[in-house]
Design an enzyme around this catalytic site. Sequence first.
Site, PDB file in Angstrom:
ATOM      1  N   SER A   8      59.972  39.883  21.779  1.00 59.40           N
ATOM      2  CA  SER A   8      58.701  40.241  22.400  1.00 59.40           C
ATOM      3  C   SER A   8      58.883  41.265  23.517  1.00 59.40           C
ATOM      4  CB  SER A   8      58.029  38.984  22.958  1.00 59.40           C
ATOM      5  OG  SER A   8      58.870  38.409  23.953  1.00 59.40           O
ATOM      6  N   CYS A  42      62.220  46.787  33.583  1.00 59.29           N
ATOM      7  CA  CYS A  42      62.577  47.875  34.505  1.00 59.29           C
ATOM      8  C   CYS A  42      61.978  47.659  35.891  1.00 59.29           C
ATOM      9  CB  CYS A  42      62.060  49.221  34.009  1.00 59.29           C
ATOM     10  SG  CYS A  42      62.466  49.576  32.314  1.00 59.29           S
ATOM     11  N   ALA A 110      63.649  42.859  16.571  1.00 58.56           N
ATOM     12  CA  ALA A 110      63.513  43.494  17.891  1.00 58.56           C
ATOM     13  C   ALA A 110      64.244  42.585  18.866  1.00 58.56           C
ATOM     14  CB  ALA A 110      62.040  43.658  18.244  1.00 58.56           C
ATOM     15  N   ARG A 132      67.977  40.771  33.522  1.00 60.30           N
ATOM     16  CA  ARG A 132      67.476  41.150  32.212  1.00 60.30           C
ATOM     17  C   ARG A 132      66.030  40.692  32.024  1.00 60.30           C
ATOM     18  NH1 ARG A 132      68.275  45.054  28.690  1.00 60.30           N
ATOM     19  NH2 ARG A 132      67.507  44.478  26.648  1.00 60.30           N
ATOM     20  N   PRO A 274      65.390  47.022   2.598  1.00 59.34           N
ATOM     21  CA  PRO A 274      64.130  47.786   2.722  1.00 59.34           C
ATOM     22  C   PRO A 274      62.986  47.079   3.435  1.00 59.34           C
ATOM     23  CG  PRO A 274      65.078  48.097   0.546  1.00 59.34           C
ATOM     24  CD  PRO A 274      65.922  47.041   1.208  1.00 59.34           C
ATOM     25  N   ALA A 278      64.283  47.404  12.119  1.00 57.87           N
ATOM     26  CA  ALA A 278      64.860  47.021  13.403  1.00 57.87           C
ATOM     27  C   ALA A 278      64.498  48.082  14.435  1.00 57.87           C
ATOM     28  CB  ALA A 278      66.368  46.868  13.289  1.00 57.87           C
ATOM     29  N   VAL A 279      64.197  47.639  15.645  1.00 61.87           N
ATOM     30  CA  VAL A 279      63.730  48.539  16.705  1.00 61.87           C
ATOM     31  C   VAL A 279      64.252  48.076  18.057  1.00 61.87           C
ATOM     32  CG1 VAL A 279      61.576  49.277  15.597  1.00 61.87           C
ATOM     33  CG2 VAL A 279      61.610  47.112  16.834  1.00 61.87           C
ATOM     34  N   THR A 300      61.283  53.566  26.911  1.00 62.59           N
ATOM     35  CA  THR A 300      60.565  54.597  26.152  1.00 62.59           C
ATOM     36  C   THR A 300      61.041  54.665  24.712  1.00 62.59           C
ATOM     37  OG1 THR A 300      62.133  56.099  27.169  1.00 62.59           O
ATOM     38  CG2 THR A 300      59.868  56.225  27.905  1.00 62.59           C
ATOM     39  N   VAL A 328      65.055  58.402  33.972  1.00 67.40           N
ATOM     40  CA  VAL A 328      64.750  58.649  35.377  1.00 67.40           C
ATOM     41  C   VAL A 328      64.848  57.341  36.134  1.00 67.40           C
ATOM     42  CG1 VAL A 328      62.262  58.328  35.057  1.00 67.40           C
ATOM     43  CG2 VAL A 328      63.072  59.724  36.953  1.00 67.40           C
TER      44      VAL A 328
END
Lengths: 446, 446
Positions: A8, A42, A110, A132, A274, A278-279, A300, A328
């Site tokens: 998530s 972040c 994910a 984290r 297929p 995955a991201v 990003t 950045v």
Amino acid sequence: MRVVIIGSGAAGLTTASTIRKYNKDIEIVVITKEREIAYSPCAIPYVIEGTIKSFDDIVMHTPADYKKERNIDIITETAVVDVDSKNNKIKCIDKNGNEFGMDYDYLVLATGAEPFIPPIEGKDLKGVFKVRSIEDGRNILKYIEEEKCNKAVVVGAGAIGLEMAYGLKCRGLDVLVVEMAPQVLPRFLDPDMAERVQKYLEKEGIKIILSKPLEKIIGEEKVEAVCVGDQVYEADMVIMATGVRPNIELAKKAGCKIGKFAIEVNEKMQTSIPNIYAVGDCVEVVDFITGEKTLSPFGTTAVRQGKVAGKNIAGIDAKFYPVLNSAVSKIGELEIGGTGLTAFSANLKRIPIVIGRAKGLTRARYYPGGKEIEIKMIFSENGTVFGCQIVGGERVAERIDAMSIAIFKKVNAEEIANMEFCYAPPVSMVNEPLSLAAEDALKKLH
Amino acid sequence: MRVVIIGSGAAGLTTASTIRKYNKDIEIVVITKEREIAYSPCAIPYVIEGTIKSFDDIVMHTPADYKKERNIDIITETAVVDVDSKNNKIKCIDKNGNEFGMDYDYLVLATGAEPFIPPIEGKDLKGVFKVRSIEDGRNILKYIEEEKCNKAVVVGAGAIGLEMAYGLKCRGLDVLVVEMAPQVLPRFLDPDMAERVQKYLEKEGIKIILSKPLEKIIGEEKVEAVCVGDQVYEADMVIMATGVRPNIELAKKAGCKIGKFAIEVNEKMQTSIPNIYAVGDCVEVVDFITGEKTLSPFGTTAVRQGKVAGKNIAGIDAKFYPVLNSAVSKIGELEIGGTGLTAFSANLKRIPIVIGRAKGLTRARYYPGGKEIEIKMIFSENGTVFGCQIVGGERVAERIDAMSIAIFKKVNAEEIANMEFCYAPPVSMVNEPLSLAAEDALKKLH
């Protein structure tokens, strides 16, 4: 049709929202180990710092919001422990230890990355923290208060390490940063640019030890001191900002091909199986400059990958491009940005380069409040821009973005030197430092 | 060899400094009507506003500095009244009325532009000012004090007009802006974006009348009122910010070819007479999008042209590229930028376009101090980016610069939507509004 998304974070939730944006009917289920979702990791250092008032502020949505606004089911505090990719089934365990299975048509991994904690003595003592999850952040703040901590050691001088160091300093702690590399921000900046950041932090009262590993953490039950080289330093807490490792266990169990660093995916964010995508931090990507595989553990990147995976699952063609790892950070009064190749990596990879430098101000010289800005630009020997690093007091991020576009479009030094940069005394100099840095390189290119 | 440069604005002085940078021997003489040189006319409104404390602050160099540091001779308070281009001679008159001649090998016309004052009744009354030179600025401030002015009328709602209006408001005056066009910033923004600027200024207490010309200025000796439509408004002073007209008289006398709007030059900034160059507000340039001739009366254009002319005169090949007329202004809390084609000009020229819009914040939603930012992007019907307008609270200028690079490199909407924009909560959103605006256009392009 059911899509199950494991994780998530930004990548998982963006995938979910993107599928829903383009398709009203697909059943979307997100399964996560965490209790809280949709927060920005972040932001943790800025809550520690006190600029953001509370950890509650950085949680932007609840599972109920997702259900109500987007018809996305989010199952929290639940681990996915196995994937049977032949039968399109996963096995889960909820917080009460109950096991259950679920079928999927598409699966999206994910699973993110796990902080890497070096296997040193004392790493399991009370008062050793990673940075984290929002829970880590809450635990750090709680520990500072309950234990009345005065001295913190931050291990690792990457962006998160330095942001945490500054944040803890703002909370009133004495802070020591320990970094194995001979510079701060080693994956982000060249040594010369990093020195400026280091000097700023030292001026702010943060002690920094470079080129030395943390040997061990000393303490009975909780942290009392650390060993760095031959020296012992008193410490009430240790923050491990020693990098992350992609979570690829489930991908392995599913039988997805693993690359050099993480899960292998194609331009569509599809794994070797297929109907499994995955991201995010758990995949490897292609470096735009070198064409080599690399990691890109940035929010990003996660969002952009989630959009690509989500569109493809919803039947819309989309591609994820090679990355510059443009980044950045804001640490106190300094804004620090980098994109593309550093001179350091170019040398490692024996890529011949030419460097351009410039210093300037962020406003006209006579306009009050202008901040110093320093630019280092990396060009190929033919003059194509390959990278840019900027350290300054403001307006760094968008300059990095401008240079990212320039790198993607293979703009050359002459074009940047002659580029039409806009000007008004309160927001820029008539001679834009980006243009001056390119001009500096031109002299060496001719 | 002697180069004579007529005019001491950004274009003239940059030409002089650039020649010197590449050649130590050429004799360089700058002749100017003005008493003070090397100041930034763009800064005048900010001195009026009080943000910059004094007009002395915006003068960056004296003629003595130029002589000492760069061996450039600057002759002030002297008019060049004739050019004999057959014999490479000019005729000058100094402040005491003494006439003298001078030979040149190269002549550079940096004669700038003159404020255009509409030929209306009362334009010569005491209390009517233009905003061009530092002397204009000093005169305005002096008049406000000596005459204890309470009410100012600014004619023209371009960037200088609005900056002056805001500056005068900050000085404590009641301000009325009168603009003939049906919107503020007519050459800069589309009506919808301009409306946001207008609302902000009205909220700040500035009265704005659109679509009506100033009919006349009323007063015995000095300004007492103005007539707009059928209405009379009391006024103690009138600021004419009604645009500028290129100074081309000397170019005509020299026999240089005059184009549609101003002096014609080639890519090297050379006029039709090979040893006469022209730079700055007195020349016409090529529009990048349409390929048509246009004016580009901006400080940055002047500087870039001065560099090109200077290099070519010093024997180094350099070219001036077609322009986007990329511009930025800061008015109070608003930063306003534009580059490339507006939808308004596209419609005028019957260029088919697609528009993308996005709103966002300049920091993460939960990070304190984030300002609203609104983006309008113009694409060709094939998806190539043609223009961008941004109104926001901060960080507008560099976004405009990023989009200028994108326009120059013919980047398309899909590339901007997928572009790698850097992110950290204190300086950006994880979903960059530029990217969202491109995504918005993509929906209409598909």
